[in-house]
Design a protein around this motif. Structure first.
Motif, PDB file in Angstrom:
ATOM      1  N   GLN A 214       0.795  -1.161   0.074  1.00 42.97           N
ATOM      2  CA  GLN A 214       0.096   0.231   0.071  1.00 42.97           C
ATOM      3  C   GLN A 214       0.963   1.128   0.088  1.00 42.97           C
ATOM      4  O   GLN A 214       1.963   1.132   0.470  1.00 42.97           O
ATOM      5  CB  GLN A 214      -0.796  -0.123   1.212  1.00 42.97           C
ATOM      6  CG  GLN A 214      -1.956  -1.151   1.152  1.00 42.97           C
ATOM      7  CD  GLN A 214      -2.491  -1.314   2.652  1.00 42.97           C
ATOM      8  OE1 GLN A 214      -2.014  -1.928   3.453  1.00 42.97           O
ATOM      9  NE2 GLN A 214      -3.755  -1.251   2.880  1.00 42.97           N
ATOM     10  N   ILE A 215       0.294   2.331  -0.450  1.00 40.49           N
ATOM     11  CA  ILE A 215       1.177   3.589  -0.555  1.00 40.49           C
ATOM     12  C   ILE A 215       0.426   4.558   0.482  1.00 40.49           C
ATOM     13  O   ILE A 215      -0.818   4.822   0.506  1.00 40.49           O
ATOM     14  CB  ILE A 215       0.935   4.153  -1.837  1.00 40.49           C
ATOM     15  CG1 ILE A 215       1.481   3.238  -2.989  1.00 40.49           C
ATOM     16  CG2 ILE A 215       1.838   5.474  -2.009  1.00 40.49           C
ATOM     17  CD1 ILE A 215       1.275   3.625  -4.605  1.00 40.49           C
ATOM     18  N   LEU A 216       1.386   5.162   1.187  1.00 41.07           N
ATOM     19  CA  LEU A 216       0.946   6.307   2.110  1.00 41.07           C
ATOM     20  C   LEU A 216       1.531   7.757   1.649  1.00 41.07           C
ATOM     21  O   LEU A 216       2.505   7.906   1.142  1.00 41.07           O
ATOM     22  CB  LEU A 216       1.901   6.183   3.532  1.00 41.07           C
ATOM     23  CG  LEU A 216       1.432   7.119   4.672  1.00 41.07           C
ATOM     24  CD1 LEU A 216       0.295   7.250   4.900  1.00 41.07           C
ATOM     25  CD2 LEU A 216       2.613   7.003   5.840  1.00 41.07           C
ATOM     26  N   VAL A 217       0.212   8.561   1.802  1.00 43.12           N
ATOM     27  CA  VAL A 217       0.636   9.964   0.915  1.00 43.12           C
ATOM     28  C   VAL A 217      -0.124  10.806   1.926  1.00 43.12           C
ATOM     29  O   VAL A 217      -1.012  10.772   2.592  1.00 43.12           O
ATOM     30  CB  VAL A 217      -0.298  10.101  -0.435  1.00 43.12           C
ATOM     31  CG1 VAL A 217      -0.092  11.374  -1.035  1.00 43.12           C
ATOM     32  CG2 VAL A 217       0.286   9.078  -1.389  1.00 43.12           C
ATOM     33  N   PHE A 218       0.798  11.854   2.046  1.00 38.85           N
ATOM     34  CA  PHE A 218       0.381  13.042   3.013  1.00 38.85           C
ATOM     35  C   PHE A 218      -0.108  14.139   1.675  1.00 38.85           C
ATOM     36  O   PHE A 218       0.638  14.898   1.193  1.00 38.85           O
ATOM     37  CB  PHE A 218       1.451  13.698   3.506  1.00 38.85           C
ATOM     38  CG  PHE A 218       1.971  12.768   4.717  1.00 38.85           C
ATOM     39  CD1 PHE A 218       1.324  12.720   6.098  1.00 38.85           C
ATOM     40  CD2 PHE A 218       2.951  11.896   4.451  1.00 38.85           C
ATOM     41  CE1 PHE A 218       1.675  11.997   7.091  1.00 38.85           C
ATOM     42  CE2 PHE A 218       3.494  11.248   5.414  1.00 38.85           C
ATOM     43  CZ  PHE A 218       3.060  11.147   6.857  1.00 38.85           C
ATOM     44  N   PRO A 219      -1.429  14.106   1.639  1.00 33.24           N
ATOM     45  CA  PRO A 219      -1.781  15.105   0.442  1.00 33.24           C
ATOM     46  C   PRO A 219      -1.772  16.527   0.367  1.00 33.24           C
ATOM     47  O   PRO A 219      -1.869  17.184  -0.780  1.00 33.24           O
ATOM     48  CB  PRO A 219      -3.386  14.808   0.173  1.00 33.24           C
ATOM     49  CG  PRO A 219      -3.710  13.920   1.744  1.00 33.24           C
ATOM     50  CD  PRO A 219      -2.563  13.562   2.545  1.00 33.24           C
ATOM     51  N   GLU A 220      -1.610  16.962   1.724  1.00 29.74           N
ATOM     52  CA  GLU A 220      -1.466  18.359   1.839  1.00 29.74           C
ATOM     53  C   GLU A 220      -0.093  19.015   1.203  1.00 29.74           C
ATOM     54  O   GLU A 220      -0.030  20.063   0.898  1.00 29.74           O
ATOM     55  CB  GLU A 220      -1.506  18.790   3.199  1.00 29.74           C
ATOM     56  CG  GLU A 220      -2.842  18.679   4.159  1.00 29.74           C
ATOM     57  CD  GLU A 220      -2.765  19.038   5.417  1.00 29.74           C
ATOM     58  OE1 GLU A 220      -3.342  20.069   5.692  1.00 29.74           O
ATOM     59  OE2 GLU A 220      -2.178  18.352   6.418  1.00 29.74           O
ATOM     60  N   GLY A 221       0.981  18.046   1.155  1.00 26.71           N
ATOM     61  CA  GLY A 221       2.203  18.358   0.500  1.00 26.71           C
ATOM     62  C   GLY A 221       3.042  19.238   1.240  1.00 26.71           C
ATOM     63  O   GLY A 221       4.503  19.317   0.603  1.00 26.71           O
ATOM     64  N   THR A 222       2.616  19.728   2.398  1.00 19.23           N
ATOM     65  CA  THR A 222       3.394  20.494   3.108  1.00 19.23           C
ATOM     66  C   THR A 222       3.158  20.478   4.728  1.00 19.23           C
ATOM     67  O   THR A 222       1.933  20.187   4.858  1.00 19.23           O
ATOM     68  CB  THR A 222       3.852  21.978   2.721  1.00 19.23           C
ATOM     69  OG1 THR A 222       4.767  22.620   3.449  1.00 19.23           O
ATOM     70  CG2 THR A 222       2.164  22.737   2.662  1.00 19.23           C
ATOM     71  N   CYS A 223       3.941  20.845   5.545  1.00 20.09           N
ATOM     72  CA  CYS A 223       3.606  21.170   6.951  1.00 20.09           C
ATOM     73  C   CYS A 223       2.590  22.209   7.448  1.00 20.09           C
ATOM     74  O   CYS A 223       3.068  23.328   6.850  1.00 20.09           O
ATOM     75  CB  CYS A 223       4.837  20.880   7.994  1.00 20.09           C
ATOM     76  SG  CYS A 223       5.463  19.237   7.770  1.00 20.09           S
ATOM     77  N   THR A 224       1.661  22.012   8.341  1.00 25.33           N
ATOM     78  CA  THR A 224       1.043  23.043   8.649  1.00 25.33           C
ATOM     79  C   THR A 224       1.043  23.017  10.248  1.00 25.33           C
ATOM     80  O   THR A 224       1.397  21.837  10.778  1.00 25.33           O
ATOM     81  CB  THR A 224      -0.612  22.964   8.293  1.00 25.33           C
ATOM     82  OG1 THR A 224      -1.246  21.820   8.821  1.00 25.33           O
ATOM     83  CG2 THR A 224      -0.576  22.875   6.691  1.00 25.33           C
ATOM     84  N   ASN A 225       0.164  23.906  11.176  1.00 27.31           N
ATOM     85  CA  ASN A 225       0.317  23.925  12.369  1.00 27.31           C
ATOM     86  C   ASN A 225      -0.979  23.263  13.051  1.00 27.31           C
ATOM     87  O   ASN A 225      -1.146  23.206  14.103  1.00 27.31           O
ATOM     88  CB  ASN A 225       0.228  25.521  12.976  1.00 27.31           C
ATOM     89  CG  ASN A 225      -1.045  26.159  12.374  1.00 27.31           C
ATOM     90  OD1 ASN A 225      -1.856  25.651  11.888  1.00 27.31           O
ATOM     91  ND2 ASN A 225      -0.751  27.512  12.458  1.00 27.31           N
ATOM     92  N   ARG A 226      -1.742  22.320  12.119  1.00 24.57           N
ATOM     93  CA  ARG A 226      -2.883  21.393  12.571  1.00 24.57           C
ATOM     94  C   ARG A 226      -4.163  22.231  12.715  1.00 24.57           C
ATOM     95  O   ARG A 226      -5.077  21.757  13.302  1.00 24.57           O
ATOM     96  CB  ARG A 226      -2.425  20.685  13.649  1.00 24.57           C
ATOM     97  CG  ARG A 226      -1.447  19.387  13.165  1.00 24.57           C
ATOM     98  CD  ARG A 226      -1.386  18.552  14.226  1.00 24.57           C
ATOM     99  NE  ARG A 226      -1.172  19.047  15.635  1.00 24.57           N
ATOM    100  CZ  ARG A 226       0.015  19.207  15.918  1.00 24.57           C
ATOM    101  NH1 ARG A 226       1.155  19.176  15.397  1.00 24.57           N
ATOM    102  NH2 ARG A 226       0.283  19.803  17.368  1.00 24.57           N
ATOM    103  N   SER A 227      -4.163  23.572  12.411  1.00 32.94           N
ATOM    104  CA  SER A 227      -5.560  24.317  12.717  1.00 32.94           C
ATOM    105  C   SER A 227      -6.409  24.224  11.650  1.00 32.94           C
ATOM    106  O   SER A 227      -7.566  24.795  11.953  1.00 32.94           O
ATOM    107  CB  SER A 227      -4.850  25.796  13.004  1.00 32.94           C
ATOM    108  OG  SER A 227      -4.418  26.284  11.754  1.00 32.94           O
TER     109      SER A 227
END
Length: 556
Positions: A214-227
């Motif tokens: 299986q493939i794991l993807v972080f679709p946002e593409g960059t880090c945020t502050n989770r807000s």
């Protein structure tokens, strides 16, 4: 010449056709579309404040915990390396076939165990919720919000699926071999076809019927502050296969993990986290989401639905920020503006206003010139008037209000981009024309004098010393220009064509001609446009011509 000055001058070159009564101030220009400000102004900044007691606690615990945990992390990585080497022995960096057989059966359980041990040694207490889907149920995992390099814990919790990684990462000693054991989808920075090849590889693996991990993807593409959840990139949704969303939460009183564009560095976060007694993290596996027929053909629609579900489960809003906003933030900082000045919600702005990144980046340069003398990187009415070389008046305030969408008395970069687009693609062209005409009709008597007319053309053509007295006499047929004179409308279209050409040539010319044609039934403008060069070359000396007029001499 600046786009701001051009936009005002372009609208001003067509007199206010349809004015009911000369001298009356026109109504406020209506807004073309709703661009509500985002619920989270800046998801790319994190400020962790610590009191004196907390700092003393970190110092005391760090003396004991930091060396122990650093030693354990190094030891576990060294233990994992031989198993990763066995798993990837005789395999190319860029795999064409999945790793199978005895090597995977032996090394995979050991690497999973060491992965859990690695995060435990860092002080993470992991709480898992939900059930991990099998490869045939969901070939793709999508994890959010992506806020830190510690989010790699989702990979361990999901059973070490493949990830998307840069080519350079697999070259790092020790760590590179561990990444290769995950059978990653590699992305090249130097390959111009890398994006297309990466998507093709994700599709190939996701539709392999369970042959690949299986493939794991972080679709946002960059880090945020989770807000909030920013725009999901469609790559993980292009295959049109079921996906399993993974929610990541860090419910700690002191946030030592968030790694954003403005905040603590990698080393600082590692040290702060290692100095905590423990760090809690929750990994929740949501139900598998299957695309319907419409979503299979539209990955953006599928991504949007999954994002909404995840945001609702997390209890946070969504915004249209994306990685391109981060690039604009960096550019704003380089222009000595506050970094958050570059945030425009790029996805929404580019989609609704048909703008690309390069175009918005150029507008940021112009915005920086106007806002350079202001405090806080925002344009006030004084800077606005000074840049347009116009006095502050009621009509100028109306034009300013077209940009100032939240009515706070200043224009930020997002409002500036939207305001320019509204001027170039107005929903009600006549209202724009009325305000622009009044802007230059200083004495509000319903007529434009030669002095006022010169101001218009100097702004439109970028020639500060332009002498248009001869041209004015031809058009005015007297001492002034009235609102409804057909001859003025005819000549004005020539200057619309010139002023608009570098800004929005086709669209603005069309709407301007359409507005004028409403008042001149059956009027044909092709002869007017064909005579543009004649009008300009006759009245503008070549040695003083601006860049747009100079092109006419070249093509003559």
């Amino acid at each position: 010449m600046s786009q701001c000055a051009e936009a005002a001058a372009v609208a001003a070159t067509v007199p206010g056709a349809g004015m009911e009564k000369a001298g009356l101030r026109p109504p406020m220009v209506p807004r073309q579309a709703s661009f509500f400000p985002p619920p989270v102004p800046n998801p790319f900044v994190q400020q962790t404040r610590m009191g004196a007691a907390r700092r003393l606690q970190i110092l005391f615990l760090g003396i004991i915990l930091l060396p122990i945990r650093a030693l354990l992390v190094a030891l576990i990585i060294l233990l994992a390396w031989p198993f990763a080497a066995i798993s990837t022995a005789c395999c190319p960096e860029k795999l064409t076939h999945p790793i199978t057989g005895w090597r995977r059966e032996i090394t995979q359980p050991v690497l999973k165990f060491l992965g859990h041990a690695l995060f435990f040694s860092m002080g993470f207490i992991v709480t898992m919720k939900g059930k991990v889907a099998r490869p045939m149920e969901a070939p793709v995992f999508v994890a959010a919000p992506h806020s830190t390099f510690f989010d790699g814990i989702a990979c361990v919790a999901a059973g070490l699926p493949s990830i998307v990684s840069r080519n350079e990462n697999v070259q790092v000693p020790l760590i590179g071999r561990l990444l290769r054991a995950l059978q990653p989808v590699l992305v090249s920075r130097v390959d111009p076809d890398s994006r297309k090849n990466t998507i093709n590889e994700i599709v190939r693996r996701a539709t392999s019927g369970g042959q690949w991990p299986q493939i794991l993807v972080f679709p946002e593409g960059t880090c945020t502050n989770r807000s909030c959840l920013i725009t999901f990139k469609p790559g993980a949704f292009i295959p049109g296969v079921p996906v399993q969303p993974i929610l990541l939460r860090y419910p700690n009183k002191l946030d030592t993990v968030t790694w954003t564009w403005q905040g603590y560095t990698f080393i600082q976060l590692c040290m702060l986290t290692f100095c905590q007694p423990f760090t809690k993290v929750e990994v929740e596996f949501m139900p598998v989401q299957k695309p319907n027929d419409e979503e299979k053909g539209d990955p953006v629609l599928f991504a949007g639905r999954v994002r909404n579900l995840m945001a609702e489960a997390l209890g946070i809003p969504i915004t249209d920020h994306t990685y391109e906003d981060c690039r604009l933030m960096i550019s704003a900082g380089q222009l000595t503006l506050p970094m958050e000045a570059g945030l425009v919600e790029f996805t929404k702005i580019s989609r609704k206003l048909k703008l690309d990144w390069d175009g918005i980046r150029k507008q940021l340069d112009e915005y920086a010139i106007i806002a350079s003398s202001s405090k806080g990187g925002r344009i006030g009415i004084e800077e606005f008037a000074e840049y347009l070389k116009l006095p502050v008046s009621d009509v100028l305030r109306q034009l300013f209000a077209l940009f100032d969408r939240n009515h706070d008395g200043s224009i930020d970069f997002r409002e500036y981009v939207i305001g320019l687009a509204v001027l170039c693609n107005p929903a009600n062209t006549e209202d724009i024309i009325q305000v622009a005409f009044k802007l230059f009709d200083v004495d509000e008597d319903g007529y434009i004098t030669e002095e006022e007319f010169t101001t218009i053309l100097q702004a439109a053509l970028g020639v500060p010393d332009l002498d248009v007295s001869g041209l004015f006499k031809e058009i005015a047929q007297g001492d002034s220009v009235s609102y409804d004179l057909p001859t003025v409308l005819q000549h004005s279209c020539s200057f619309i064509f010139i002023a608009v050409e570098p800004l929005c040539p086709t669209k603005m010319l069309q709407v301007s001609i359409s507005a004028v044609d409403t008042h001149l039934s059956g009027f044909h403008f092709s002869p007017v446009i064909s005579n543009v060069a004649v009008n300009i070359l006759r009245h503008v000396p070549q040695n003083t011509a601006g860049p747009r007029v100079s092109r006419l001499y070249t093509s003559e």
